[in-house]
Design a protein around this motif. Structure first.
Motif, PDB file in Angstrom:
ATOM      1  N   LEU A 190       0.904   7.962  -7.833  1.00 33.69           N
ATOM      2  CA  LEU A 190       0.271   7.153  -6.334  1.00 33.69           C
ATOM      3  C   LEU A 190       2.173   6.097  -5.445  1.00 33.69           C
ATOM      4  N   ARG A 191       2.740   6.371  -6.763  1.00 32.37           N
ATOM      5  CA  ARG A 191       3.847   5.054  -6.282  1.00 32.37           C
ATOM      6  C   ARG A 191       4.867   6.245  -6.168  1.00 32.37           C
ATOM      7  N   VAL A 192       4.786   6.824  -6.835  1.00 36.78           N
ATOM      8  CA  VAL A 192       6.218   8.513  -6.492  1.00 36.78           C
ATOM      9  C   VAL A 192       5.934   8.455  -4.786  1.00 36.78           C
ATOM     10  N   HIS A 193       4.368   9.106  -4.031  1.00 44.08           N
ATOM     11  CA  HIS A 193       4.266   8.737  -3.239  1.00 44.08           C
ATOM     12  C   HIS A 193       4.688   7.999  -2.531  1.00 44.08           C
ATOM     13  N   ILE A 194       4.356   6.598  -2.669  1.00 41.36           N
ATOM     14  CA  ILE A 194       4.770   5.929  -1.547  1.00 41.36           C
ATOM     15  C   ILE A 194       6.423   5.854  -1.491  1.00 41.36           C
ATOM     16  N   ARG A 195       6.942   5.857  -2.227  1.00 41.85           N
ATOM     17  CA  ARG A 195       8.296   5.918  -2.402  1.00 41.85           C
ATOM     18  C   ARG A 195       9.226   6.931  -1.406  1.00 41.85           C
ATOM     19  N   GLY A 196       8.099   8.409  -2.476  1.00 36.44           N
ATOM     20  CA  GLY A 196       8.742   9.289  -1.444  1.00 36.44           C
ATOM     21  C   GLY A 196       8.172   9.707   0.301  1.00 36.44           C
ATOM     22  N   VAL A 197       7.686   8.938   0.667  1.00 36.01           N
ATOM     23  CA  VAL A 197       7.017   8.615   2.500  1.00 36.01           C
ATOM     24  C   VAL A 197       8.990   7.926   2.676  1.00 36.01           C
ATOM     25  N   ALA A 198       9.234   7.251   2.398  1.00 35.66           N
ATOM     26  CA  ALA A 198       9.946   5.716   2.239  1.00 35.66           C
ATOM     27  C   ALA A 198      11.434   6.778   1.851  1.00 35.66           C
ATOM     28  N   GLU A 199      11.649   7.909   0.837  1.00 33.45           N
ATOM     29  CA  GLU A 199      12.652   7.810   0.827  1.00 33.45           C
ATOM     30  C   GLU A 199      12.488   9.350   2.083  1.00 33.45           C
ATOM     31  N   TYR A 200      11.659   9.908   2.691  1.00 35.49           N
ATOM     32  CA  TYR A 200      11.551  10.298   3.229  1.00 35.49           C
ATOM     33  C   TYR A 200      12.391  10.073   4.677  1.00 35.49           C
ATOM     34  N   ALA A 201      11.840   9.309   5.702  1.00 38.74           N
ATOM     35  CA  ALA A 201      11.910   8.889   6.156  1.00 38.74           C
ATOM     36  C   ALA A 201      13.582   8.272   6.483  1.00 38.74           C
ATOM     37  N   LEU A 224       5.237  -2.800  -2.656  1.00 39.34           N
ATOM     38  CA  LEU A 224       3.552  -1.829  -1.551  1.00 39.34           C
ATOM     39  C   LEU A 224       3.240  -1.508  -3.241  1.00 39.34           C
ATOM     40  N   ALA A 225       4.019  -1.125  -3.526  1.00 38.16           N
ATOM     41  CA  ALA A 225       3.398  -0.102  -5.087  1.00 38.16           C
ATOM     42  C   ALA A 225       2.224  -0.884  -5.961  1.00 38.16           C
ATOM     43  N   ASP A 226       3.222  -1.510  -6.930  1.00 38.65           N
ATOM     44  CA  ASP A 226       2.417  -2.153  -6.873  1.00 38.65           C
ATOM     45  C   ASP A 226       1.632  -3.521  -6.486  1.00 38.65           C
ATOM     46  N   LEU A 227       2.175  -4.088  -5.536  1.00 45.35           N
ATOM     47  CA  LEU A 227      -0.024  -4.002  -4.827  1.00 45.35           C
ATOM     48  C   LEU A 227      -1.489  -3.848  -5.559  1.00 45.35           C
ATOM     49  N   LEU A 228      -0.186  -2.317  -4.446  1.00 45.28           N
ATOM     50  CA  LEU A 228      -1.876  -1.255  -4.610  1.00 45.28           C
ATOM     51  C   LEU A 228      -2.002  -1.286  -6.183  1.00 45.28           C
ATOM     52  N   LEU A 229      -1.570  -1.041  -6.395  1.00 43.85           N
ATOM     53  CA  LEU A 229      -1.413  -0.648  -8.063  1.00 43.85           C
ATOM     54  C   LEU A 229      -2.170  -1.776  -9.047  1.00 43.85           C
ATOM     55  N   ASP A 246       2.328  12.161 -14.785  1.00 41.45           N
ATOM     56  CA  ASP A 246       1.339  11.986 -15.944  1.00 41.45           C
ATOM     57  C   ASP A 246       0.085  11.114 -15.342  1.00 41.45           C
ATOM     58  N   SER A 247       0.019  10.286 -14.528  1.00 44.14           N
ATOM     59  CA  SER A 247      -0.503   9.733 -14.252  1.00 44.14           C
ATOM     60  C   SER A 247      -1.213   9.350 -13.070  1.00 44.14           C
ATOM     61  N   SER A 248      -2.502   8.716 -12.548  1.00 38.05           N
ATOM     62  CA  SER A 248      -2.181   8.573 -11.209  1.00 38.05           C
ATOM     63  C   SER A 248      -2.052   6.806 -11.110  1.00 38.05           C
ATOM     64  N   SER A 249      -0.990   6.717 -11.453  1.00 42.10           N
ATOM     65  CA  SER A 249      -0.617   5.316 -11.121  1.00 42.10           C
ATOM     66  C   SER A 249       1.266   5.724 -11.113  1.00 42.10           C
ATOM     67  N   GLU A 250       1.506   6.898 -11.646  1.00 39.10           N
ATOM     68  CA  GLU A 250       2.809   7.153 -11.057  1.00 39.10           C
ATOM     69  C   GLU A 250       2.761   7.783 -10.004  1.00 39.10           C
TER      70      GLU A 250
END
Length: 218
Positions: free
Chosen positions: A95-106, A195-200, A89-93
């Motif tokens: 962005l967090r999902v993006h960083i978390r998602g690539v880590a989970e894929y890895a 990292l998401a916390d830092l960027l946000l 629902d938000s750009s902030s979330e």
């Protein structure tokens, strides 16, 4: 008698796609196990259980095969992460999902990420420059820029240069994966969250602090 439901062209196309996928999978396994410099086409063919000529039929050479490996991995990441980002629902979330998602894929595809790292480190173009990076990263930067602009338009993100932030974020993500590659026991999900916390923290519009109460002189 030929089946009307499976014409020769369609059947051949399916077989060729399956063969290409087999070769790509063998390339990933060989690079992850032996490293990029030792992953010759002949060695990849042995891993796949086919002749080197079969690889040459489907790919012009090692460079084209590596391009396809890189494209496949990034496509998989996009297909995994982007729908989850779009559901936020938000750009902030997002962005967090993006960083978390690539880590989970890895974490779920260690072999593919190991192969990708080897390709990025060792692959060179005709001039001896890294084959991947620079202009090849442009689609990644553009995708992040779109996310930042959406957040700025909604009032979530402050005003900043979206290209500078895109390069900074992608560099931070790349650094996260490189550290994890060297230290495989590193807590990658926790790293991604911080990292998401830092960027946000750097890009969000923070609520204004309330003005201190005024005091009256006696």
């Amino acid at each position: 008698m030929r089946s009307k439901n499976k014409p020769d062209g369609q059947k051949r196309s399916f077989i060729e796609r399956a063969r290409r996928e087999q070769i790509i999978d063998a390339a990933v396994r060989t690079i992850a196990e032996l490293g990029y410099p030792n992953a010759s086409l002949a060695r990849i063919a042995r891993t796949a259980g086919i002749s080197k000529g079969v690889i040459s039929y489907h790919f012009e050479g090692k460079d084209e095969l590596m391009d396809q490996v890189v494209m496949d991995v990034y496509t998989e990441i996009g297909e995994t992460v982007v729908p989850r980002m779009m559901a936020q629902d938000s750009s902030s979330e997002a962005l967090r999902v993006h960083i978390r998602g690539v880590a989970e894929y890895a974490l779920e595809h260690r072999e593919r990420m190991a192969a990708l790292a080897q390709i990025f480190i060792h692959a060179r173009d005709a001039r001896g420059n890294p084959r991947y990076g620079g202009l090849q990263a442009e689609p990644l930067y553009e995708g992040l820029e779109n996310l930042y602009r959406a957040g700025q338009e909604s009032g979530e993100f402050r005003d900043f240069d979206v290209r500078v932030m895109a390069v900074s974020q992608q560099s931070a993500v790349d650094g996260m994966f490189e550290y994890w590659r060297v230290h495989p026991d590193h807590d990658l999900p926790a790293h991604a969250e911080q990292l998401a916390d830092l960027l946000l923290h750097a890009i969000r519009v923070e609520p204004s602090s309330p003005a201190p109460p005024t005091t009256r002189s006696p």
